[in-house]
Write a protein that holds these residues in place. Structure first.
Motif, mmCIF file in Angstrom:
data_model
loop_
_atom_site.group_PDB
_atom_site.id
_atom_site.type_symbol
_atom_site.label_atom_id
_atom_site.label_comp_id
_atom_site.label_asym_id
_atom_site.label_seq_id
_atom_site.Cartn_x
_atom_site.Cartn_y
_atom_site.Cartn_z
ATOM 1 N N HIS A 34 0.851 -1.187 0.000
ATOM 2 C CA HIS A 34 0.000 0.000 0.000
ATOM 3 C C HIS A 34 0.888 1.238 0.000
ATOM 4 O O HIS A 34 1.895 1.275 0.699
ATOM 5 C CB HIS A 34 -0.889 -0.011 1.254
ATOM 6 N N ARG A 35 0.505 2.227 -0.812
ATOM 7 C CA ARG A 35 1.250 3.493 -0.838
ATOM 8 C C ARG A 35 0.255 4.627 -0.685
ATOM 9 O O ARG A 35 -0.811 4.597 -1.309
ATOM 10 C CB ARG A 35 2.023 3.623 -2.146
ATOM 11 N N GLU A 36 0.591 5.602 0.124
ATOM 12 C CA GLU A 36 -0.383 6.661 0.392
ATOM 13 C C GLU A 36 0.326 7.985 0.665
ATOM 14 O O GLU A 36 1.342 8.024 1.354
ATOM 15 C CB GLU A 36 -1.220 6.257 1.616
ATOM 16 N N THR A 37 -0.238 9.062 0.115
ATOM 17 C CA THR A 37 0.254 10.402 0.408
ATOM 18 C C THR A 37 -0.746 11.095 1.318
ATOM 19 O O THR A 37 -1.930 11.166 0.985
ATOM 20 C CB THR A 37 0.423 11.217 -0.893
ATOM 21 N N LEU A 38 -0.274 11.526 2.481
ATOM 22 C CA LEU A 38 -1.132 12.263 3.412
ATOM 23 C C LEU A 38 -0.679 13.719 3.380
ATOM 24 O O LEU A 38 0.238 14.116 4.094
ATOM 25 C CB LEU A 38 -1.018 11.670 4.817
ATOM 26 N N GLU A 39 -1.347 14.482 2.480
ATOM 27 C CA GLU A 39 -0.951 15.868 2.209
ATOM 28 C C GLU A 39 -0.963 16.715 3.483
ATOM 29 O O GLU A 39 -0.031 17.488 3.735
ATOM 30 C CB GLU A 39 -1.899 16.447 1.151
ATOM 31 N N GLU A 44 4.562 10.880 2.908
ATOM 32 C CA GLU A 44 4.210 9.807 1.988
ATOM 33 C C GLU A 44 4.683 8.504 2.626
ATOM 34 O O GLU A 44 5.797 8.440 3.146
ATOM 35 C CB GLU A 44 4.891 10.009 0.628
ATOM 36 N N GLU A 56 6.128 0.326 7.971
ATOM 37 C CA GLU A 56 5.673 1.553 7.321
ATOM 38 C C GLU A 56 6.893 2.439 7.089
ATOM 39 O O GLU A 56 7.468 2.972 8.044
ATOM 40 C CB GLU A 56 4.660 2.299 8.203
ATOM 41 N N SER A 111 -4.397 5.646 7.568
ATOM 42 C CA SER A 111 -4.300 5.120 6.207
ATOM 43 C C SER A 111 -5.021 3.776 6.141
ATOM 44 O O SER A 111 -5.375 3.189 7.162
ATOM 45 C CB SER A 111 -2.829 4.968 5.813
ATOM 46 N N ARG A 112 -5.260 3.276 4.983
ATOM 47 C CA ARG A 112 -5.872 1.962 4.726
ATOM 48 C C ARG A 112 -7.254 1.833 5.361
ATOM 49 O O ARG A 112 -7.646 0.754 5.783
ATOM 50 C CB ARG A 112 -4.956 0.835 5.242
#
Ligand code: CO
Length: 136
Positions: A34-39, A44, A56, A111-112
Motif C-alpha cells: 500500500h502506498r499513500e500520500t497524506l498531504e 508519503e 511503514e 491510512s488503509r
C-alpha cells in the motif's frame, strides 16, 4: 484485560522512499502492499507486509512537516510502533483514566481505512505509540 492484540506496523522514517522500498525488497524480500500520500501531515508512506504486521516506511513531502523535523533532529530510523486494538475509543478512555498522556484524545482517520490515535512518547520511555483500529 488485554488492550492491544497485535503489532500492526513499525514506522521508520527515511529520506528517499523509493530507494528504501527497493532496499527492503532486495534484502528482505518484502513487497509494497500500500502506498499513500497524506498531504495534510506532509508525509508519503509505503506499507510492506511482514506476516500479520507491516513495516511503514515514511518520507516527508516537505522539510517543515512532522517527519521532516524528525529527520532533521534525529536522522533516519525508528519512528513509532503501532498496536492494533479492538475498540480505539474505549482504549483512549482507559489510557486517559490511567493518566497516560495522549497526543490524540479522539480517534482520527488513518491510512488503509483505519482509525488511529497517537500516544505521547513521554508515556512510554521515549517511544511514540500509534493505536490502530482496523474496520470490520
Ligand atoms: Co504508522
Amino acid at each position: 484485560m488485554r488492550i492491544v492484540s497485535d503489532i500492526d506496523h513499525v514506522g521508520i522514517a527515511v529520506r528517499d522512499l523509493d530507494a528504501a522500498v527497493l532496499h527492503y525488497g532486495r534484502t528482505l524480500g518484502v513487497e509494497p502492499a500500500h502506498r499513500e500520500t497524506l498531504e495534510v501531515q506532509g508525509v508519503e508512506a509505503v506499507f510492506l507486509e511482514v506476516g500479520r504486521s507491516a513495516i511503514e516506511l515514511m518520507a516527508p513531502l516537505r522539510r517543515d512537516s512532522p517527519v521532516g523535523r524528525f529527520l532533521d533532529r534525529r536522522g533516519e530510523g525508528f519512528h513509532h510502533v503501532a498496536y492494533r486494538v479492538d475498540d480505539l475509543a474505549a482504549t483512549l478512555a482507559h489510557l486517559d483514566a490511567e493518566g497516560v498522556r495522549l497526543v490524540d484524545r479522539e480517534p482520527r482517520e488513518g491510512s488503509r481505512g483505519t482509525r488511529i490515535a497517537f500516544v505521547h512518547p513521554s508515556a512510554f520511555g521515549g517511544v511514540l505509540i500509534e493505536l490502530v483500529e482496523v474496520p470490520g
